[in-house]
Design a protein around this motif. Structure first.
Motif, PDB file in Angstrom:
ATOM      1  N   PHE A 184       2.894   0.679 -10.139  1.00 38.11           N
ATOM      2  CA  PHE A 184       3.522   0.524 -11.453  1.00 38.11           C
ATOM      3  C   PHE A 184       4.807  -0.306 -11.355  1.00 38.11           C
ATOM      4  N   VAL A 185       5.531  -0.137 -10.251  1.00 37.43           N
ATOM      5  CA  VAL A 185       6.759  -0.912 -10.080  1.00 37.43           C
ATOM      6  C   VAL A 185       6.424  -2.400 -10.018  1.00 37.43           C
ATOM      7  N   VAL A 186       5.365  -2.741  -9.285  1.00 35.99           N
ATOM      8  CA  VAL A 186       4.973  -4.151  -9.184  1.00 35.99           C
ATOM      9  C   VAL A 186       4.637  -4.704 -10.571  1.00 35.99           C
ATOM     10  N   PRO A 209      17.291  -6.718 -11.372  1.00 31.97           N
ATOM     11  CA  PRO A 209      17.768  -5.662 -10.477  1.00 31.97           C
ATOM     12  C   PRO A 209      16.883  -4.410 -10.570  1.00 31.97           C
ATOM     13  N   THR A 210      16.450  -3.922  -9.420  1.00 24.23           N
ATOM     14  CA  THR A 210      15.573  -2.750  -9.412  1.00 24.23           C
ATOM     15  C   THR A 210      16.328  -1.499  -8.997  1.00 24.23           C
ATOM     16  N   ASP A 211      17.629  -1.497  -9.198  1.00 24.67           N
ATOM     17  CA  ASP A 211      18.356  -0.306  -8.772  1.00 24.67           C
ATOM     18  C   ASP A 211      19.330   0.183  -9.834  1.00 24.67           C
ATOM     19  N   GLY A 212      18.906   0.143 -11.080  1.00 23.92           N
ATOM     20  CA  GLY A 212      19.795   0.622 -12.127  1.00 23.92           C
ATOM     21  C   GLY A 212      19.038   1.260 -13.275  1.00 23.92           C
ATOM     22  N   VAL A 264       6.615   1.006 -18.951  1.00 26.33           N
ATOM     23  CA  VAL A 264       5.328   0.490 -18.477  1.00 26.33           C
ATOM     24  C   VAL A 264       4.359   1.640 -18.212  1.00 26.33           C
ATOM     25  N   ILE A 265       4.857   2.690 -17.557  1.00 23.07           N
ATOM     26  CA  ILE A 265       3.986   3.830 -17.245  1.00 23.07           C
ATOM     27  C   ILE A 265       3.432   4.439 -18.527  1.00 23.07           C
ATOM     28  N   LEU A 266       4.315   4.657 -19.487  1.00 17.62           N
ATOM     29  CA  LEU A 266       3.873   5.337 -20.702  1.00 17.62           C
ATOM     30  C   LEU A 266       3.002   4.429 -21.572  1.00 17.62           C
ATOM     31  N   GLU A 273       3.256 -12.585  -6.436  1.00 19.02           N
ATOM     32  CA  GLU A 273       2.405 -13.638  -6.952  1.00 19.02           C
ATOM     33  C   GLU A 273       1.129 -13.051  -7.550  1.00 19.02           C
ATOM     34  N   ALA A 274       0.258 -13.929  -7.979  1.00 17.83           N
ATOM     35  CA  ALA A 274      -0.922 -13.475  -8.727  1.00 17.83           C
ATOM     36  C   ALA A 274      -1.714 -12.404  -7.976  1.00 17.83           C
ATOM     37  N   ARG A 275      -1.958 -12.645  -6.670  1.00 17.37           N
ATOM     38  CA  ARG A 275      -2.762 -11.704  -5.900  1.00 17.37           C
ATOM     39  C   ARG A 275      -2.163 -10.295  -5.897  1.00 17.37           C
ATOM     40  N   GLU A 276      -0.842 -10.219  -5.748  1.00 13.18           N
ATOM     41  CA  GLU A 276      -0.187  -8.915  -5.695  1.00 13.18           C
ATOM     42  C   GLU A 276      -0.319  -8.191  -7.031  1.00 13.18           C
ATOM     43  N   VAL A 277      -0.180  -8.963  -8.106  1.00 14.33           N
ATOM     44  CA  VAL A 277      -0.313  -8.341  -9.426  1.00 14.33           C
ATOM     45  C   VAL A 277      -1.743  -7.847  -9.626  1.00 14.33           C
ATOM     46  N   ILE A 278      -2.699  -8.633  -9.122  1.00 21.05           N
ATOM     47  CA  ILE A 278      -4.096  -8.189  -9.247  1.00 21.05           C
ATOM     48  C   ILE A 278      -4.302  -6.873  -8.482  1.00 21.05           C
ATOM     49  N   CYS A 279      -3.765  -6.806  -7.261  1.00 18.61           N
ATOM     50  CA  CYS A 279      -3.891  -5.571  -6.474  1.00 18.61           C
ATOM     51  C   CYS A 279      -3.360  -4.372  -7.266  1.00 18.61           C
ATOM     52  N   ALA A 280      -2.154  -4.527  -7.809  1.00 22.64           N
ATOM     53  CA  ALA A 280      -1.542  -3.411  -8.531  1.00 22.64           C
ATOM     54  C   ALA A 280      -2.362  -3.055  -9.766  1.00 22.64           C
ATOM     55  N   ALA A 281      -2.820  -4.084 -10.482  1.00 25.00           N
ATOM     56  CA  ALA A 281      -3.574  -3.813 -11.703  1.00 25.00           C
ATOM     57  C   ALA A 281      -4.886  -3.096 -11.393  1.00 25.00           C
ATOM     58  N   VAL A 282      -5.557  -3.531 -10.323  1.00 23.55           N
ATOM     59  CA  VAL A 282      -6.814  -2.876  -9.946  1.00 23.55           C
ATOM     60  C   VAL A 282      -6.560  -1.404  -9.619  1.00 23.55           C
ATOM     61  N   ALA A 283      -5.507  -1.134  -8.860  1.00 22.66           N
ATOM     62  CA  ALA A 283      -5.210   0.237  -8.467  1.00 22.66           C
ATOM     63  C   ALA A 283      -4.915   1.119  -9.676  1.00 22.66           C
ATOM     64  N   VAL A 284      -4.338   0.528 -10.703  1.00 26.37           N
ATOM     65  CA  VAL A 284      -4.015   1.319 -11.895  1.00 26.37           C
ATOM     66  C   VAL A 284      -5.243   1.478 -12.792  1.00 26.37           C
TER      67      VAL A 284
END
Lengths: 584, 176
Positions: free
Chosen positions: A406-408, A541-544, A554-556, A430-441
C-alpha cells in the motif's frame, strides 16, 4: 463499560505501544547478526550467502513443498501412526488438503474440530510445526523485503551487483552491515538463515514462556488419553485432553489462530481465565507490532517506521471503538439488551470485542467468542479488518509486507499528483514495482468477490449456510475474506467441510499467500538493485503526518471501493433491519 | 540439488525442535510444576471417582442444583459447540423465548418477569463454567427451597463477581 474493562483496554494498548519498539529492535538484531548462530551451518551450509529474489522464492517454495507432503501424510495415515490414543480415523482427502494448505499458508482455517479429528501426533508434529514454520516464513519474507528496500548496491568490477567494502559499514542507525563484500548477490538475505532464526530465536523462546503460563492458568498439557467422568447428576462426560498449551502459545504468537479445540479460545481448556485471555490477546499483536520498528532500524528510516506503526494503530483503534460501541447496543430483533450468545461469561463483552478486533487486524483468526453471533457492526469491523488485506499489524511479517504494498501505491499516487517519478526511501518506483504492488493488493480481493458470488449463486455454496437473510450473505463473504487474506476465523455457522468449500477455500488461501509473497519478493529483488538518491525538493516525505493521512486514504479508498457494495448487502443492511426488529 | 538438501535438513531440524523437543519440554516442566492443571484440572469425589473438570461446565437439570449457561451443543465435549446464530436469527429468537419461559416456570415467576441474559443465551464454548453472581442469585430461592437450606448461607457461598457453577454445586452437595 465497566471500570475494569476500561483499565484492561488501556493496559493492553499501553503495553502494545510501549513494547513494540523493543520487539522491533530485537527482530532487527535477529535478522542482522552476521556471524552464524549455532547449528546454522549444519542445516543449510554457508548461510551468509545472500540470495537474489528467484533463489529466495525457490527456497521458500521447496520448504513449503516438503511441509505440505509431510502434513498430508501425517493426516491421511494418522490411524496407523503412534500418538493417537483416541484411535481417530484417517483424515479424508478434501479435508486433509484444506487443512494442510490452511496451516502452510498461516491461515489456520479449520473445517474440523481438533478434539474429534486430529490425533495428538498430527497436532504436534504436523499442525504445531507449521504454526512455527508458516509464521517464520512470513517473518523471513518481511526481512527480505526490508533488505531489498534498504540495500545500497554498487557496481563491483565484475559487473555484479554487490556491496563494496566502502559501502557496507555505513552504519547510520545500525543499518545492515551484514553481507560479505565481493560476493555476488542482490541483497535479500538467506532464506534458510531467516526462517531458522525466526523460529529458534523469536518464536520458540516466547512460546515456551507463554505455554508454561497457560498451563499454570489451566490449559492441559499431557499425552494421556481423554478422561471419563461421571457428573454430579450422574451422566457420563468425556474430558478431552492433549498437548494443548504448547500449541496454543504458538498459535497466538505466530498469528496462526488454529485452535487445539474446535471452539478455539472460547473453550475453557484453551483459554481458562481472564489472565490467560489477556496474554493470548496480547500475543496476537505483540510480534506483528514490532515489524514497523524492525523496518525502521534495518533501513535507517526510523521515523518512517513510526509512521507505519501509527497508521496501523489508527486503523486498529477505529475498529476497536466501533466494535465496542456496537457490542454495547441492545438487539431489538431478539429483544435482548446485551448480545451474550456465543460469548463466555469469564470474558464478557469488552474482552470479546477487543479479541475480535485484534484477531482480524492481525491475520490470527483465533476467537474467544463466536463471530457469527457478534452484533452486525462488530462483524463488519472483523470483515473490514480482513478485507483491507491484513495490514493492521497483520500477520507476523506478512502484515508489514502487505502494508508496504500500500505504501508503494501511495508513493506512486503522490508522484502522479505532482508529476514526478515517485521515490520510496530514495529509490525510484517504476512501472514494474507499481504492478507488483497492485497485483498483491488486487489478487486476494478478486478471489473474495468471485468466491462470494459463487457461494451465493450455487446450490453447493448455499447449502452450507446456517443463517438466513443478510446474515447468510455475511457468512459466505466472511469465509472468502478470511481464507483469501489468510486470517482463518469464521462465521462458524458455515459448514465448511464440504467439497465446495474445502477446495474453493484452499484455492483462496493459496492465492492469498503466494499471490502476495511472489510479487513482494519480486519487488524486493528489483528494489535491491536500485541506487539510493539523496532526497530532492520534489521528494514526497514519507515520515510525517501528511504521509500517514495519504496512506490511510489509499487503504480506505482501495478497500472501500472494492468491498463497499458487498458490505452493504451483508452487515450494514442487517444492522438496519435489526434496529427495525426484523428476523429471518 | 544442494537447495533440496538444505530444505530437507532445515525442515527436519526445525520439525524436531518445534514438533518434538518443544512440546516434550513443556509437558515435562508442566508435569512437575503444574500437574493438576496439565492433566485437565480434574476433580474427584470423596470416593475417589472422577467427577469432571473444574473448568468444564456440566449439565444440571435438577432444582437442587444451580444451572449453568445454556449449551447449544447440549454440553457435548467431543466436540463442543455454539449455535452460531446471528443477531437477526428467527431461530435464535425462538430459542431465547423458550428458554426464558422455562426459566420463569421453574422459578415461579410471572410471564414477563425479566431473566438474566446469560441464562437464555448460549455460551461460545458450550462449556462455559461460569455465571455471574446475579445469575446465581436469580436461582438462589429455587435451590434453597429444594434443599431446605438457609438462603443467607448459600448467598455467602456465591459471593461477588463470577461463580463456577460446578464447584458451587459440589460445595452444596458436601453441605447437604
Amino acid at each position: 463499560m465497566k471500570t475494569d474493562d476500561v483499565l484492561e483496554l488501556l493496559l493492553y494498548l499501553a503495553l502494545l505501544i510501549g513494547l513494540a519498539p523493543f520487539i522491533g529492535r530485537y527482530l532487527a538484531w535477529v535478522f542482522q547478526v552476521e556471524r552464524p548462530l549455532p547449528g546454522e551451518k549444519l542445516m543449510a551450509g554457508d548461510t551468509s550467502r545472500s540470495m537474489n529474489w528467484p533463489q529466495y522464492l525457490k527456497a521458500l517454495l521447496l520448504f513449503h513443498g516438503i511441509g505440505f507432503v509431510v502434513l498430508m501424510l501425517l493426516q491421511m495415515l494418522q490411524a496407523k501412526l503412534p500418538g493417537n490414543p483416541q484411535s481417530l480415523a484417517n483424515v479424508p482427502f478434501p479435508l486433509a488438503l484444506n487443512t494442510a494448505i490452511s496451516f502452510l499458508t498461516n491461515t489456520n482455517w479449520q473445517a474440523y474440530s481438533g478434539e474429534a479429528t486430529m490425533s495428538y501426533l498430527t497436532q504436534m508434529l504436523g499442525l504445531g510445526v507449521q504454526n512455527f514454520l508458516s509464521a517464520a516464513t512470513g517473518m523471513a519474507v518481511a526481512a527480505a523485503l526490508v533488505r531489498g528496500l534498504g540495500e545500497r548496491p554498487s557496481r563491483s568490477s565484475s559487473g555484479q551487483v554487490g556491496v563494496s567494502p566502502a559501502d557496507s559499514p555505513c552504519d547510520r542507525d545500525g543499518r545492515e552491515p551484514s553481507l560479505r563484500p565481493g560476493r555476488s548477490f542482490s541483497g535479500l538475505g538467506n532464506f534458510w538463515r531467516d526462517v531458522s532464526r525466526a523460529t529458534i530465536y523469536v518464536l520458540l523462546p516466547l512460546s515456551i514462556l507463554l505455554s508454561l503460563v497457560l498451563v499454570q492458568q489451566g490449559v492441559p498439557q499431557t499425552f494421556d488419553v481423554f478422561a471419563s467422568a461421571t457428573t454430579l447428576e450422574g451422566s457420563a462426560q468425556v474430558i478431552p485432553l492433549g498437548p494443548a498449551a504448547s500449541q496454543i502459545a504458538i498459535k497466538q504468537l505466530g498469528t496462526n489462530g488454529g485452535g487445539f479445540f474446535g471452539v478455539n479460545s472460547a473453550h475453557p481448556f484453551e483459554n481458562p481465565t481472564r489472565l490467560s485471555n489477556f496474554l493470548q490477546c496480547f500475543a496476537i499483536l505483540a510480534l506483528a507490532a514490532g515489524f514497523p520498528f524492525m523496518f525502521g532500524r534495518m533501513t535507517g528510516h526510523r521515523r518512517h517506521g513510526w509512521c507505519l506503526f501509527a497508521t496501523m494503530l489508527v486503523l486498529l483503534l477505529t475498529g476497536l471503538g466501533a466494535a465496542l460501541w456496537a457490542e454495547h447496543q441492545s438487539n431489538p430483533s431478539l429483544g435482548v439488551l446485551t448480545m451474550l450468545e456465543g460469548k463466555e461469561t469469564r470474558f464478557g463483552i469488552a474482552d470479546s470485542a477487543l479479541w475480535a478486533t485484534a484477531t482480524t487486524a492481525a491475520s490470527n483468526g483465533s476467537v474467544n467468542a463466536m463471530h457469527d453471533s457478534l452484533m452486525p457492526l462488530s462483524g463488519l469491523v472483523a470483515l473490514v479488518n480482513m478485507l483491507l488485506g491484513e495490514i493492521i499489524f497483520g500477520g507476523v511479517g506478512s502484515g508489514l509486507y502487505g502494508m508496504i504494498m500500500f505504501v508503494v501505491l501511495t508513493v506512486f499516487l503522490a508522484g502522479l499528483m505532482v508529476g514526478r517519478t515517485p521515490e520510496y526511501l530514495g529509490k525510484r518506483i517504476e512501472a514494474r514495482e507499481v504492478i507488483c504492488a497492485a497485483v498483491a493488493v488486487i489478487l486476494p480481493s478478486l478471489v473474495v468477490l468471485i468466491g462470494t458470488a459463487l457461494s451465493v449463486l450455487s446450490e453447493a455454496g448455499r447449502a452450507s449456510l446456517t443463517n438466513a437473510g443478510p446474515h447468510a450473505f455475511s457468512e459466505a463473504l466472511y469465509a472468502w475474506a478470511s481464507a483469501a487474506n489468510n486470517n482463518g476465523s469464521a462465521f462458524g455457522g458455515l459448514n465448511a467441510n464440504t467439497p465446495f468449500y474445502n477446495y474453493g477455500l484452499s484455492f483462496a488461501m493459496l492465492v492469498g499467500r503466494f499471490g502476495v509473497i511472489v510479487p513482494t519478493l519480486m519487488l524486493a529483488g528489483r528494489m535491491a538493485q536500485k541506487r539510493i538518491a539523496e532526497p530532492g525538493p520534489g521528494t514526497f516525505p514519507t515520515d510525517g503526518g501528511l504521509f500517514i493521512v495519504l496512506l490511510l486514504g489509499v487503504i480506505l479508498i482501495v478497500g472501500g471501493l472494492t468491498f463497499l457494495p458487498a458490505l452493504t448487502l451483508g452487515p450494514i443492511v442487517e444492522h438496519m433491519l435489526m434496529n427495525n426488529g426484523r428476523t429471518f | 540439488m544442494k537447495t533440496l538438501l538444505h530444505a530437507l535438513l532445515t525442515f527436519a531440524t526445525l520439525t524436531l525442535i518445534t514438533g518434538v523437543g518443544y512440546p516434550l519440554l513443556v509437558t515435562g516442566i508442566a508435569r512437575v510444576a503444574f500437574a493438576h492443571q496439565a492433566n485437565g484440572s480434574l476433580i474427584t469425589g470423596a470416593d475417589g471417582k472422577l467427577l469432571g473438570s473444574e473448568l468444564l461446565a456440566q449439565e444440571f437439570k435438577s432444582p437442587r442444583y444451580f444451572w449453568p449457561r445454556p449449551s447449544a451443543a447440549a454440553f457435548a465435549t467431543v466436540p463442543s459447540g455454539a449455535s452460531n446464530l446471528g443477531s437477526t436469527s428467527a431461530a435464535l429468537k425462538l430459542v431465547i423465548s423458550d428458554r426464558a419461559a422455562a426459566l420463569r416456570k421453574a422459578h415461579n415467576l410471572p410471564d414477563n418477569a425479566p431473566v438474566p441474559a446469560e441464562l437464555v443465551q448460549a455460551s461460545g464454548s458450550g462449556l462455559d463454567p461460569h455465571i455471574s453472581a446475579d445469575a446465581a442469585r436469580f436461582q438462589l430461592k429455587r435451590v434453597c427451597t429444594a434443599r431446605g437450606l438457609d438462603e443467607a448461607l448459600v448467598s455467602a457461598l456465591i459471593g461477588d463477581g463470577q461463580v463456577n457453577v460446578l464447584k458451587l454445586n459440589q460445595t452444596l452437595d458436601t453441605l447437604h
